[in-house]
Design a protein around this motif. Structure first.
Motif, PDB file in Angstrom:
ATOM      1  N   HIS A 128      -5.509   3.596   1.709  1.00 22.82           N
ATOM      2  CA  HIS A 128      -5.734   2.552   2.706  1.00 22.82           C
ATOM      3  C   HIS A 128      -5.184   2.932   4.064  1.00 22.82           C
ATOM      4  CE1 HIS A 128      -7.258  -0.236  -0.226  1.00 22.82           C
ATOM      5  NE2 HIS A 128      -6.203  -0.038  -0.971  1.00 22.82           N
ATOM      6  N   SER A 129      -4.313   3.940   4.129  1.00 22.91           N
ATOM      7  CA  SER A 129      -3.721   4.385   5.388  1.00 22.91           C
ATOM      8  C   SER A 129      -4.509   5.566   5.904  1.00 22.91           C
ATOM      9  CB  SER A 129      -2.265   4.797   5.185  1.00 22.91           C
ATOM     10  OG  SER A 129      -1.510   3.718   4.715  1.00 22.91           O
TER      11      SER A 129
ATOM     12  N   THR B 154      -3.177  -9.624  -0.758  1.00 17.59           N
ATOM     13  CA  THR B 154      -3.361  -8.984   0.538  1.00 17.59           C
ATOM     14  C   THR B 154      -4.464  -9.714   1.298  1.00 17.59           C
ATOM     15  OG1 THR B 154      -2.606  -6.831  -0.241  1.00 17.59           O
ATOM     16  CG2 THR B 154      -4.044  -6.842   1.696  1.00 17.59           C
TER      17      THR B 154
ATOM     18  N   GLN C  18      -0.402  -4.168   6.596  1.00 18.08           N
ATOM     19  CA  GLN C  18      -0.866  -4.923   5.436  1.00 18.08           C
ATOM     20  C   GLN C  18      -0.226  -6.304   5.505  1.00 18.08           C
ATOM     21  OE1 GLN C  18       0.242  -3.253   1.642  1.00 18.08           O
ATOM     22  NE2 GLN C  18      -0.860  -4.798   0.464  1.00 18.08           N
TER      23      GLN C  18
ATOM     24  N   ASP D 264       0.822  -1.214   0.000  1.00 16.11           N
ATOM     25  CA  ASP D 264       0.000   0.000   0.000  1.00 16.11           C
ATOM     26  C   ASP D 264       0.852   1.259   0.000  1.00 16.11           C
ATOM     27  OD1 ASP D 264      -2.274  -1.557   0.055  1.00 16.11           O
ATOM     28  OD2 ASP D 264      -2.593  -1.332   2.206  1.00 16.11           O
TER      29      ASP D 264
ATOM     30  N   HIS E 295      -0.302   1.802  10.079  1.00 10.30           N
ATOM     31  CA  HIS E 295      -1.012   1.016   9.066  1.00 10.30           C
ATOM     32  C   HIS E 295      -0.332  -0.342   8.940  1.00 10.30           C
ATOM     33  CE1 HIS E 295      -3.236   0.168   5.377  1.00 10.30           C
ATOM     34  NE2 HIS E 295      -2.100  -0.113   4.772  1.00 10.30           N
TER      35      HIS E 295
ATOM     36  N   ARG F 235      -5.791  -5.669   6.037  1.00 13.80           N
ATOM     37  CA  ARG F 235      -5.315  -4.301   6.221  1.00 13.80           C
ATOM     38  C   ARG F 235      -5.787  -3.866   7.595  1.00 13.80           C
ATOM     39  NH1 ARG F 235      -6.427  -3.833   0.618  1.00 13.80           N
ATOM     40  NH2 ARG F 235      -4.509  -3.305  -0.482  1.00 13.80           N
TER      41      ARG F 235
END
Length: 154
Positions: free
Chosen positions: A152-153, A112, A103, A8, A101, A115
């Motif tokens: 995604h963070s 993945t 992953q 990510d 974060h 998350r």
């Protein structure tokens, strides 16, 4: 580590995990609590690599603790599989709050599996109350915060 996975964010701190029989639940896949434990392990190993361990926390009377945790369980892992957890510090307000974060990727196919995002708050270990981060936290953790986290963070 070369970027052989679709991370990510660039430059993850990584920890390898092997799925063992003890990680498997009654449904036949890795129990969600194991993923959470792997996040905890990766977060601590990253902290130690940055030069802050539990003894440092005690001597500074300060600790970063999880205030909020969000996990997206995307795919399952099974006995015998090899995984790698990437983690990044994605925010630091310089006072009380940091974000991390995670992953989790399956090595065989690069998919993945999980998350996760943590919001962390600095507390005084002696009484558990919020406190301003000591300078050591800002320099060690603050310098490790990535500059452009992906969507995604959080």
């Amino acid at each position: 580590m070369p970027n052989i996975y679709d991370w990510d964010n660039l430059g993850p701190f990584t920890v390898d995990f092997s799925v063992e029989a003890k990680h498997i639940d009654g449904i036949g896949h890795v129990n969600n609590a194991v993923y959470v434990d792997w996040c905890q392990q990766a977060g601590w190993r990253h902290s130690v690599a940055l030069g802050l361990n539990l003894d440092d926390y005690r001597s500074l009377d300060a600790a970063m603790v999880i205030r909020r945790a969000d996990y997206d369980y995307i795919l399952s892992a099974y006995a015998g599989e090899e995984c790698v957890m990437g983690t990044w510090l994605t925010a630091n307000d310089g006072r009380l709050i940091m974000a991390r974060h995670f992953q989790l990727v399956r090595k065989s196919d690069g998919k993945t599996l999980l998350r996760g995002n943590w919001q962390l708050v600095c507390i005084r270990m002696s009484n558990g109350k919020p406190r301003r981060m000591p300078p050591e936290f800002n320099s060690r953790y603050g310098d490790a915060v990535i500059s452009t986290p992906t969507k995604h963070s959080v």
